[in-house]
Enzyme design. Structure first.
Site, PDB file in Angstrom:
ATOM      1  N   GLU A  86       1.134 -14.871 -15.074  1.00 31.83           N
ATOM      2  CA  GLU A  86       0.321 -15.184 -16.247  1.00 31.83           C
ATOM      3  C   GLU A  86       0.734 -14.320 -17.442  1.00 31.83           C
ATOM      4  O   GLU A  86       1.112 -14.823 -18.496  1.00 31.83           O
ATOM      5  CB  GLU A  86      -1.149 -14.926 -15.901  1.00 31.83           C
ATOM      6  CG  GLU A  86      -2.131 -14.973 -17.050  1.00 31.83           C
ATOM      7  CD  GLU A  86      -3.465 -14.432 -16.587  1.00 31.83           C
ATOM      8  OE1 GLU A  86      -4.396 -15.241 -16.416  1.00 31.83           O
ATOM      9  OE2 GLU A  86      -3.570 -13.194 -16.391  1.00 31.83           O
ATOM     10  N   ASP A 317     -11.022 -17.830 -16.293  1.00 27.49           N
ATOM     11  CA  ASP A 317      -9.999 -18.847 -16.531  1.00 27.49           C
ATOM     12  C   ASP A 317     -10.468 -19.851 -17.585  1.00 27.49           C
ATOM     13  O   ASP A 317      -9.706 -20.262 -18.460  1.00 27.49           O
ATOM     14  CB  ASP A 317      -9.665 -19.598 -15.238  1.00 27.49           C
ATOM     15  CG  ASP A 317      -8.596 -18.893 -14.413  1.00 27.49           C
ATOM     16  OD1 ASP A 317      -8.359 -17.692 -14.643  1.00 27.49           O
ATOM     17  OD2 ASP A 317      -8.011 -19.544 -13.522  1.00 27.49           O
TER      18      ASP A 317
END
Length: 452
Positions: A86, A317
């Site tokens: 990420e 998220d």
């Protein structure tokens, strides 16, 4: 008097222009709004602020970017003591957007050496978490990392060419060919798969994109390929692949973009605009976790029900979804009407909670989570007014025409990224989302076209 009147009319015209929705995206126009300037900030102050926020992430005392030797570097999730696909892929995207070739090349070399699998069934994929010395914590991939790696590499190829030490296009194509084999034989998909705790495991081949629904997987192997994560859906990235990936699958990637837009309609709450952290491919909640909040006893007393599954809630998220939709709107404008409605809907919800007070986790219906539903971070299990979510909700102003947007943008501009009173501080996730939001709102998160 005439001069004052003319100036006043000009200012009104500028204000009106600022509230005019986009009808064409940057793929077509190559133009970007500077929302800060539209809302009254001086251009020089905006550029200085953007550079300041970049420096906070890459060069300041709370930086999350670290160089290794003469040729490598990594982005670290400081509070978890690791480097993640990420953060590494976010770092690549930021570097190519800012023209920081040295940072980009360092990050790519580190990711390729320590994270990317070079053979076997995971060839081309990246281990989602590594220690900062490069040792893999987990070999499996998290699909959003590959999504950003590919797009950033294509942009690097467009910006710098492929003859400056790294063949960026070839690296992107290698990942594309590994993660999405061009030939697919459908396999049985038993009914009733419910994500965590379910029995269906999806196709045995590791596809980043589920070949049946054309939607990105949560993870490309194991149970994670049976469901998705709304925050992984950035349709415009597929359009980048279709235009410049040169892998012979432009039609497929454009179809993926369309399916992704359709999915986002399904996974967001009609009243609040909120979405869960994960969900089924049809947009519904993760099955098997539909617990009542409380059950009434026969004697009138309240019995505590089993804890709800927080994966169905809007939390870390999920924060990324408003900003991802804003990006797709600004670059493509292919789903403009729904996206504008979404932007105002989700800002209206957070406005109702207080622009400077809203919390960072909710159930999709707008109620607050309880107990173990609350996802902990950094050793704390606590609801906060987090700058990461402040950032993405402000970035949604690109979608909006209502006056409330200015309050969100002003709040982001004035909010300090600093530790909370209890000592919690997230330089990594909060810091990167803050940087992306400033890039969006200043017109500096752009489609990078080939130099020629």
């Amino acid at each position: 008097m005439k001069r004052i009147l003319t100036l006043g009319l000009l200012m009104c015209a500028v204000a009106a222009q600022a509230l005019t929705p986009l009808t064409r995206g940057a793929f077509e126009t190559r133009q970007y709004r500077n929302v800060f300037v539209e809302m009254g900030y001086e251009p020089a102050a905006v550029e200085a602020k953007l550079q300041e926020v970049f420096n906070d992430v890459f060069r300041g005392p709370n930086k999350v970017y670290f160089e290794v030797g003469d040729s490598m570097g990594y982005v670290s999730d400081i509070k978890n003591h690791d480097a993640r696909t990420e953060g590494m892929s976010y770092g690549l995207m930021v570097a190519v957007q800012f023209g920081e070739k040295d940072i980009f090349d360092r990050l790519w070399r580190w990711a390729k050496k320590y994270m990317q699998h070079q053979e076997g069934r995971r060839e081309g994929y990246f281990a989602w978490s590594c220690k900062t010395d490069g040792t893999q914590n987990a070999a499996g991939a998290a699909s959003d990392g590959e999504l950003y790696f590919i797009t950033a590499l294509i942009f690097a190829s467009n910006r710098w060419g492929d003859n400056t030490g790294i063949n960026y296009k070839a690296e992107a194509q290698h990942i594309l060919n590994c993660i999405q084999p061009k030939e697919y034989t459908p396999e049985p998909r038993p009914a009733g798969f419910g994500g965590f705790g379910g029995g269906q495991q999806g196709p045995q081949r590791q596809f980043l994109i589920d070949p049946e629904t054309k939607l990105i997987t949560f993870t490309p192997d194991g149970f994670g390929n049976g469901f998705t994560d709304p925050s992984y859906h950035i349709p415009a990235f597929y359009e980048v692949w279709a235009k410049w990936g040169d892998d012979g699958r432009s039609d497929f990637w454009n179809e993926c973009a369309q399916k992704s837009r359709e999915f986002l309609h399904k996974c967001t709450n009609e009243k609040t605009g909120l979405n869960g952290d994960q969900c089924q491919y049809d947009g519904s909640e993760m099955a098997g976790f539909r617990f009542p909040r409380r059950a009434q006893g026969q004697q009138g007393g309240a019995q505590q029900a089993p804890p709800r599954n927080g994966n169905n809630n809007f939390r870390y998220d999920s924060w990324r979804v408003p900003m991802n939709i804003a990006l797709d709107y600004e670059w493509s404008c292919a789903d403009a009407e729904w996206q504008r409605q979404y932007g105002e809907k989700i800002q209206n919800f957070f406005y109702s909670q207080g622009v400077d007070k809203f919390l960072d986790q909710y159930r999709p219906d707008g109620t607050l989570p309880e107990g173990n539903e609350i996802l902990g971070a950094g050793g704390f299990r606590k609801l906060r007014h987090s700058i990461g979510l402040v950032s993405t909700v402000a970035a949604a102003s690109l979608l909006c025409s209502h006056d409330k947007s200015k309050e969100f943008v002003d709040h982001l501009w004035n909010m300090k990224h600093e530790p909370f009173d209890d000592g919690y501080f997230d330089a990594y996730y909060d810091g990167l989302l803050r940087l992306f939001a400033f890039m969006h709102l200043s017109g500096h998160y752009r489609v990078i076209f080939p130099a020629n």
